[in-house]
Design an enzyme around this catalytic site. Structure first.
Site, PDB file in Angstrom:
ATOM      1  N   LYS A 194      -7.783   9.715   1.814  1.00 15.57           N
ATOM      2  CA  LYS A 194      -6.950  10.662   2.563  1.00 15.57           C
ATOM      3  C   LYS A 194      -7.830  11.469   3.500  1.00 15.57           C
ATOM      4  O   LYS A 194      -8.926  11.889   3.111  1.00 15.57           O
ATOM      5  CB  LYS A 194      -6.198  11.564   1.575  1.00 15.57           C
ATOM      6  CG  LYS A 194      -5.169  12.485   2.215  1.00 15.57           C
ATOM      7  CD  LYS A 194      -4.395  13.243   1.145  1.00 15.57           C
ATOM      8  CE  LYS A 194      -3.363  14.194   1.724  1.00 15.57           C
ATOM      9  NZ  LYS A 194      -2.604  14.907   0.675  1.00 15.57           N
TER      10      LYS A 194
ATOM     11  N   SER B 103       2.272  14.851   0.861  1.00 19.69           N
ATOM     12  CA  SER B 103       1.532  14.691   2.095  1.00 19.69           C
ATOM     13  C   SER B 103       0.591  13.479   2.068  1.00 19.69           C
ATOM     14  O   SER B 103       0.058  13.112   3.100  1.00 19.69           O
ATOM     15  CB  SER B 103       0.712  15.949   2.365  1.00 19.69           C
ATOM     16  OG  SER B 103      -0.274  16.128   1.351  1.00 19.69           O
TER      17      SER B 103
ATOM     18  N   SER C 206       1.972  16.119  -3.918  1.00 25.01           N
ATOM     19  CA  SER C 206       1.638  15.246  -2.790  1.00 25.01           C
ATOM     20  C   SER C 206       0.965  13.924  -3.146  1.00 25.01           C
ATOM     21  O   SER C 206       0.729  13.100  -2.267  1.00 25.01           O
ATOM     22  CB  SER C 206       0.752  16.002  -1.795  1.00 25.01           C
ATOM     23  OG  SER C 206       1.500  17.000  -1.168  1.00 25.01           O
TER      24      SER C 206
END
Lengths: 95, 484
Positions: free
Chosen positions: B79, B154, B178
């Site tokens: 990420k 996210s 997330s």
């Protein structure tokens, strides 16, 4: 409690943000909706309840006072938008 | 079957027997990215040259017959809020579009030590703020099961990349759900570890008391291996927990006989009927394996979202004050003074969701409102944590759905932040309590994946993984792949 456009303007100033007229209007409406929802918390009696800032038991983390290698000046400035003579260069602080 | 479908043990056996090379596996990942990512949008930056060079180095190591690292040769995507030395890290924000970190996050160092191969940085909601991955400054991610739908947020890029076979596993970060919510929407396994188990050093902070890094994988066994590689005390992180790390892989015994499961009634009220049916069916599977479950109440669940958004936004407003255009990131200089530079850089660098949360946090922390909002939310956090503490006195795990619905259409909630926030109602309480939780695929509703959330006691990831693995061994939901 409802917040007005001027409150949003003031908070934006504290947060160092400039808002367009459209943003100010949208945020006033959205923040009001969110804060109105947050009023839900007042349904709970929290007198005598300790606040939880953190789930772990935190204590100061100290290391031995020993000199060790740190980042080089060259590395530290690698992402600087502007630097001069080993310092971050910024516009004048005072007019 | 593709290389992606092989288990870690199968891959390692084939590496050792020279049937397969790391170059083959890494090449397969980039082939999938080239074939699919224009439609999915999971990646922001590819690391192809370095990844292929590292694959060649690992293949040389195979020739020499050295022992293999825990994650040897596995393509991983990271990420884009975890810093990677020499590889652009943007947090999906225009503000950091030119940021090239000078050090590795601890998790990135640990992945290197375990000999996995970083194939690239993954798309996300800007600064990890969002529940749909539509807040990326660059482009949204699309759900591989239905490209008209969101992948969740996210860590949407992290979940979509695994679902699309574009990485063998990925790392995500979870502040209010997330990792788990996108894992649920994309039909993969997502694990949020106990707060403090995995170092946050080098994770760009959103809400420091809640943020936690964890793996997203195609099955539970891979999650156990990935967690093994990244867990552990880190003196560079002042909130890192100094606890003994057990063997998570050894915990996967398949035995859940006598296990006591709590099912909160608040987690089943008002959710999509097909999601509820999938969860009840999952409970029947665990029951058939010898576990017992009872309905319980976590009475403060309905207050979690309000408390979370006040606390997380307050911490975000503080953490994001460091983005001022002076030391790194984009600087917008219109010739004014220093204060003008701050205002211009932040106003042009941040997107709407980030600005909204900074504003909410600044308001909550401001004089006159601190007690009414921030302090009140901290006290409610205590009550929510007590709900979990009391339940875990009598039960081994808590189980429910990960999200109230399946993935929703792109754009359908983007103008309604409150509705978007409520999608996280089942993951947020866990984050506030700091306990571990895992989402594992438990079925489908109209062709879209449903996730089962398994919640454990603090630092008892072993039990969470054991339950998930036992469930997975008796179902095949995790083996389904989207047709892309």
């Amino acid at each position: 409690m409802s917040i007005q456009s001027k409150d949003v303007e003031y908070v934006a100033k504290l947060a160092r943000l400039n808002l367009s007229d459209q943003e100010r209007e949208t945020f006033t409406e959205q923040l009001n909706a969110i804060l109105q929802y947050a009023e839900k918390l007042n349904e709970l009696d929290t007198d005598g309840v300790e606040p939880t800032t953190h789930v772990l038991r935190l204590s100061n983390v100290m290391r031995d006072d020993v000199v060790h290698e740190s980042l080089s000046q060259e590395k530290v400035f690698r992402n600087a938008p502007e630097e001069e003579d080993g310092q971050f260069k910024v516009p004048a602080v005072l007019e | 079957m593709t290389l992606f479908d092989l288990t870690l043990q199968e891959l390692h056996n084939q590496f050792r027997s020279k049937e397969l090379s790391v170059t083959d596996v890494v090449g397969e990942a980039f082939a999938k990215i080239r074939e699919r990512d224009e439609r999915v949008g999971a990646y922001l930056t590819l690391n192809e040259e370095e990844a292929r060079a590292q694959a060649a180095r690992l293949d040389d190591k195979l020739v020499q017959g050295d022992s293999l690292g825990l994650l040897f040769g596995l393509p991983v995507g990271i990420k884009d809020n975890m810093v990677t030395e020499g590889l652009r890290t943007t947090c999906a924000s225009q503000f950091l579009s030119n940021y090239n970190p000078i050090y590795d996050a601890t998790v990135v160092s640990k992945l290197k030590l375990a000999e996995s191969v970083n194939v690239g940085k993954l798309n996300m909601d800007e600064f990890a703020m969002g529940g749909s991955n539509e807040n990326s400054s660059f482009h949204p991610v699309r759900n591989p099961w239905d490209l008209s739908r969101v992948p969740g947020g996210s860590s949407g890029g992290s979940a979509a990349a695994v679902a699309a076979g574009e990485a063998y596993f990925t790392l995500g970060s979870d502040t209010g759900g997330s990792i788990r919510q996108p894992a649920s929407y994309c039909g993969v396994v997502g694990l949020k570890p106990t707060y403090g188990l995995v170092s946050r050093y080098g994770l760009v902070a959103f809400a420091s008391s809640l943020d936690q890094i964890g793996p997203i994988t195609k099955n539970v066994e891979d999650a156990a291996y990935a967690l093994q590689a990244i867990a552990g005390y880190d003196p560079k992180d002042s909130t890192s927990a100094n606890v003994e790390i057990p063997s998570y892989v050894s915990a996967l015994t398949g035995d859940v006989k006598g296990l006591r499961i709590a099912v909160p009634k608040e987690y089943l009220d008002g959710i999509d009927p097909q999601v509820k049916a999938a969860v009840l069916e999952a409970l029947r599977v665990l029951e058939s394996l010898g576990a017992v479950w009872e309905e319980v109440s976590l009475p403060h669940t309905e207050y979690a979202v309000a408390a979370y958004y006040l606390l997380a936004s307050s911490e975000a407003s503080s953490n994001l004050s460091r983005f001022d255009g002076v030391r790194y990131g984009v600087r917008v200089d219109n010739g004014g003074n220093l204060l003008d530079l701050y205002h211009q850089s932040r106003s042009q660098g941040f997107g709407s969701e980030v600005k909204r949360r900074i504003m909410l946090g600044t308001y909550s922390l401001s004089s006159g409102y601190y007690d009414a909002y921030y302090l009140k939310a901290q006290k409610v956090r205590t009550l929510i944590k007590q709900d979990f503490d009391q339940t875990f006195q009598n039960y081994d795990v808590i189980i429910g759905p990960t999200a109230p619905t399946t993935a929703f259409p792109l754009g359908s909630q983007v103008d309604d932040p409150l509705t978007m926030y409520l999608n996280d109602i089942l993951t947020i309480p866990v984050s506030l309590a700091g306990v571990p939780a895992l989402s594992v695929p438990c079925g489908f509703a109209e062709g879209l994946p449903v996730g089962l959330q398994i919640i454990g006691k603090a630092f008892d990831e072993s039990t969470v993984l054991r339950v998930a693995h036992a469930f997975e061994a008796h179902t095949d939901h995790h083996k389904q792949r989207p047709s892309l």
